[in-house]
Scaffold this motif. Structure first.
Motif, PDB file in Angstrom:
ATOM      1  N   ALA A 194       0.831  -1.208   0.000  1.00 12.02           N
ATOM      2  CA  ALA A 194       0.000   0.000   0.000  1.00 12.02           C
ATOM      3  C   ALA A 194       0.864   1.257   0.000  1.00 12.02           C
ATOM      4  O   ALA A 194       0.621   2.194  -0.765  1.00 12.02           O
ATOM      5  CB  ALA A 194      -0.933  -0.007   1.207  1.00 12.02           C
ATOM      6  N   GLY A 195       1.889   1.263   0.842  1.00 15.84           N
ATOM      7  CA  GLY A 195       2.774   2.431   0.911  1.00 15.84           C
ATOM      8  C   GLY A 195       3.539   2.659  -0.382  1.00 15.84           C
ATOM      9  O   GLY A 195       3.657   3.795  -0.853  1.00 15.84           O
ATOM     10  N   MET A 196       4.045   1.584  -0.969  1.00 20.73           N
ATOM     11  CA  MET A 196       4.804   1.729  -2.216  1.00 20.73           C
ATOM     12  C   MET A 196       3.901   2.164  -3.365  1.00 20.73           C
ATOM     13  O   MET A 196       4.300   2.979  -4.203  1.00 20.73           O
ATOM     14  CB  MET A 196       5.528   0.426  -2.553  1.00 20.73           C
ATOM     15  CG  MET A 196       6.700   0.155  -1.645  1.00 20.73           C
ATOM     16  SD  MET A 196       7.504  -1.406  -1.982  1.00 20.73           S
ATOM     17  CE  MET A 196       8.074  -1.155  -3.657  1.00 20.73           C
ATOM     18  N   TYR A 197       2.684   1.632  -3.416  1.00 24.69           N
ATOM     19  CA  TYR A 197       1.741   2.034  -4.458  1.00 24.69           C
ATOM     20  C   TYR A 197       1.451   3.530  -4.357  1.00 24.69           C
ATOM     21  O   TYR A 197       1.498   4.255  -5.354  1.00 24.69           O
ATOM     22  CB  TYR A 197       0.443   1.232  -4.334  1.00 24.69           C
ATOM     23  CG  TYR A 197      -0.594   1.620  -5.352  1.00 24.69           C
ATOM     24  CD1 TYR A 197      -0.584   1.055  -6.623  1.00 24.69           C
ATOM     25  CD2 TYR A 197      -1.575   2.554  -5.060  1.00 24.69           C
ATOM     26  CE1 TYR A 197      -1.526   1.420  -7.572  1.00 24.69           C
ATOM     27  CE2 TYR A 197      -2.514   2.923  -5.993  1.00 24.69           C
ATOM     28  CZ  TYR A 197      -2.488   2.352  -7.250  1.00 24.69           C
ATOM     29  OH  TYR A 197      -3.424   2.720  -8.185  1.00 24.69           O
ATOM     30  N   ALA A 242      11.770   5.051  -7.780  1.00 27.91           N
ATOM     31  CA  ALA A 242      11.068   5.586  -6.606  1.00 27.91           C
ATOM     32  C   ALA A 242      10.538   4.443  -5.744  1.00 27.91           C
ATOM     33  O   ALA A 242      10.639   4.489  -4.509  1.00 27.91           O
ATOM     34  CB  ALA A 242       9.921   6.498  -7.041  1.00 27.91           C
ATOM     35  N   GLY A 243       9.997   3.421  -6.382  1.00 27.77           N
ATOM     36  CA  GLY A 243       9.511   2.253  -5.634  1.00 27.77           C
ATOM     37  C   GLY A 243      10.638   1.556  -4.892  1.00 27.77           C
ATOM     38  O   GLY A 243      10.491   1.172  -3.732  1.00 27.77           O
ATOM     39  N   LEU A 244      11.769   1.383  -5.592  1.00 26.02           N
ATOM     40  CA  LEU A 244      12.920   0.736  -4.947  1.00 26.02           C
ATOM     41  C   LEU A 244      13.432   1.549  -3.766  1.00 26.02           C
ATOM     42  O   LEU A 244      13.698   1.008  -2.690  1.00 26.02           O
ATOM     43  CB  LEU A 244      14.052   0.523  -5.954  1.00 26.02           C
ATOM     44  CG  LEU A 244      13.863  -0.549  -7.005  1.00 26.02           C
ATOM     45  CD1 LEU A 244      15.097  -0.626  -7.910  1.00 26.02           C
ATOM     46  CD2 LEU A 244      13.583  -1.902  -6.383  1.00 26.02           C
ATOM     47  N   ALA A 249      12.411   1.693   3.762  1.00 25.55           N
ATOM     48  CA  ALA A 249      11.584   1.050   4.792  1.00 25.55           C
ATOM     49  C   ALA A 249      12.260  -0.214   5.324  1.00 25.55           C
ATOM     50  O   ALA A 249      12.280  -0.455   6.535  1.00 25.55           O
ATOM     51  CB  ALA A 249      10.201   0.720   4.227  1.00 25.55           C
ATOM     52  N   THR A 250      12.826  -1.002   4.437  1.00 27.52           N
ATOM     53  CA  THR A 250      13.454  -2.265   4.834  1.00 27.52           C
ATOM     54  C   THR A 250      14.669  -2.034   5.730  1.00 27.52           C
ATOM     55  O   THR A 250      14.822  -2.694   6.761  1.00 27.52           O
ATOM     56  CB  THR A 250      13.864  -3.080   3.591  1.00 27.52           C
ATOM     57  OG1 THR A 250      12.686  -3.382   2.837  1.00 27.52           O
ATOM     58  CG2 THR A 250      14.573  -4.358   3.970  1.00 27.52           C
ATOM     59  N   VAL A 251      15.519  -1.121   5.349  1.00 25.53           N
ATOM     60  CA  VAL A 251      16.744  -0.869   6.126  1.00 25.53           C
ATOM     61  C   VAL A 251      16.404  -0.312   7.511  1.00 25.53           C
ATOM     62  O   VAL A 251      16.943  -0.780   8.526  1.00 25.53           O
ATOM     63  CB  VAL A 251      17.698   0.072   5.354  1.00 25.53           C
ATOM     64  CG1 VAL A 251      18.822   0.566   6.238  1.00 25.53           C
ATOM     65  CG2 VAL A 251      18.251  -0.629   4.125  1.00 25.53           C
ATOM     66  N   ILE A 252      15.492   0.640   7.570  1.00 29.67           N
ATOM     67  CA  ILE A 252      15.144   1.220   8.872  1.00 29.67           C
ATOM     68  C   ILE A 252      14.432   0.183   9.742  1.00 29.67           C
ATOM     69  O   ILE A 252      14.706   0.066  10.943  1.00 29.67           O
ATOM     70  CB  ILE A 252      14.293   2.494   8.709  1.00 29.67           C
ATOM     71  CG1 ILE A 252      15.087   3.568   7.974  1.00 29.67           C
ATOM     72  CG2 ILE A 252      13.840   3.017  10.075  1.00 29.67           C
ATOM     73  CD1 ILE A 252      14.261   4.784   7.585  1.00 29.67           C
ATOM     74  N   SER A 273       7.732  -3.295  -6.787  1.00 29.26           N
ATOM     75  CA  SER A 273       8.080  -2.207  -7.716  1.00 29.26           C
ATOM     76  C   SER A 273       7.801  -2.620  -9.153  1.00 29.26           C
ATOM     77  O   SER A 273       7.217  -1.856  -9.927  1.00 29.26           O
ATOM     78  CB  SER A 273       9.550  -1.809  -7.566  1.00 29.26           C
ATOM     79  OG  SER A 273       9.781  -1.216  -6.321  1.00 29.26           O
ATOM     80  N   LEU A 274       8.231  -3.812  -9.516  1.00 28.50           N
ATOM     81  CA  LEU A 274       7.969  -4.299 -10.873  1.00 28.50           C
ATOM     82  C   LEU A 274       6.472  -4.456 -11.127  1.00 28.50           C
ATOM     83  O   LEU A 274       5.977  -4.123 -12.211  1.00 28.50           O
ATOM     84  CB  LEU A 274       8.683  -5.635 -11.100  1.00 28.50           C
ATOM     85  CG  LEU A 274      10.201  -5.568 -11.223  1.00 28.50           C
ATOM     86  CD1 LEU A 274      10.807  -6.965 -11.163  1.00 28.50           C
ATOM     87  CD2 LEU A 274      10.597  -4.862 -12.511  1.00 28.50           C
ATOM     88  N   THR A 275       5.749  -4.942 -10.150  1.00 30.85           N
ATOM     89  CA  THR A 275       4.305  -5.139 -10.302  1.00 30.85           C
ATOM     90  C   THR A 275       3.572  -3.809 -10.442  1.00 30.85           C
ATOM     91  O   THR A 275       2.763  -3.632 -11.356  1.00 30.85           O
ATOM     92  CB  THR A 275       3.733  -5.912  -9.093  1.00 30.85           C
ATOM     93  OG1 THR A 275       4.411  -7.173  -9.002  1.00 30.85           O
ATOM     94  CG2 THR A 275       2.245  -6.138  -9.230  1.00 30.85           C
ATOM     95  N   PHE A 276       3.842  -2.877  -9.552  1.00 33.13           N
ATOM     96  CA  PHE A 276       3.122  -1.605  -9.590  1.00 33.13           C
ATOM     97  C   PHE A 276       3.443  -0.781 -10.827  1.00 33.13           C
ATOM     98  O   PHE A 276       2.597  -0.033 -11.310  1.00 33.13           O
ATOM     99  CB  PHE A 276       3.388  -0.791  -8.321  1.00 33.13           C
ATOM    100  CG  PHE A 276       2.784  -1.399  -7.094  1.00 33.13           C
ATOM    101  CD1 PHE A 276       1.577  -2.082  -7.146  1.00 33.13           C
ATOM    102  CD2 PHE A 276       3.422  -1.303  -5.877  1.00 33.13           C
ATOM    103  CE1 PHE A 276       1.017  -2.647  -6.007  1.00 33.13           C
ATOM    104  CE2 PHE A 276       2.873  -1.855  -4.729  1.00 33.13           C
ATOM    105  CZ  PHE A 276       1.672  -2.531  -4.808  1.00 33.13           C
TER     106      PHE A 276
END
Length: 164
Positions: A46-49, A71-73, A79-82, A133-136
């Motif tokens: 949801a956040g990435m979309y 931008a998606g990446l 988010a992942t690193v934090i 990212s690829l999907t959106f």
């Protein structure tokens, strides 16, 4: 450079939601059930979309596939690193017994330690980010399946027109 603020802000927002969700599960004693981590994908998605949508809106005429993908990446990796940093703090300082309670649920023939758990969290976040990212971007990319795209392709140029 000024547009990089959007994915970083969304990545930080996703992280806050993930941390609140994890701590809520922890209060209920459900944080050791790995099935609940599937909800993380929904929050991340949801956040990435929304991030890519917002990014495309601000880039308007200049928006290209690689910009939205990047931008998606950036959003997902942030988010992942934090979140992995928070999780590291949680399993080493806030609840050092978490690994002892979580890991026996998995039947390993080899030793799995905190480092392996943290690496798995990081790797799963990166993989989820890449796939989402690829999907959106399939929803946000400019289509070649328009009259303008067909005319442009038939004219021999071979590259799609920019969507206005």
């Amino acid at each position: 450079m000024k547009y990089q603020v959007i994915p970083i802000a969304y990545g930080c927002g996703i992280t806050v939601i993930l941390i609140v969700y994890f701590l809520s599960l922890s209060l209920a004693g459900l944080h050791i059930q790995p099935a609940f981590s599937f909800v993380n994908v929904l929050f991340m998605g949801a956040g990435m979309y929304l991030c890519i949508k917002h990014y495309k809106k601000h880039r308007a005429e200049e928006f290209k596939y690689q910009d939205g993908f990047g931008a998606g990446l950036l959003c997902g990796f942030t988010a992942t690193v934090i979140y992995t940093a928070f999780f590291t703090l949680y399993v080493t300082e806030l609840n050092p017994r978490f690994t002892d309670r979580f890991m026996p649920m998995w039947k390993f023939d080899w030793s799995a330690n905190v480092g392996m758990l943290l690496f798995t969290v990081l790797l799963m976040g990166f993989a989820t980010t890449m796939v989402l990212s690829l999907t959106f971007m399939q929803f946000f990319k400019n289509s070649w399946n328009t009259r303008e795209g067909k005319k442009h392709t038939l004219s021999g140029n071979g590259t799609p027109p920019e969507k206005h």
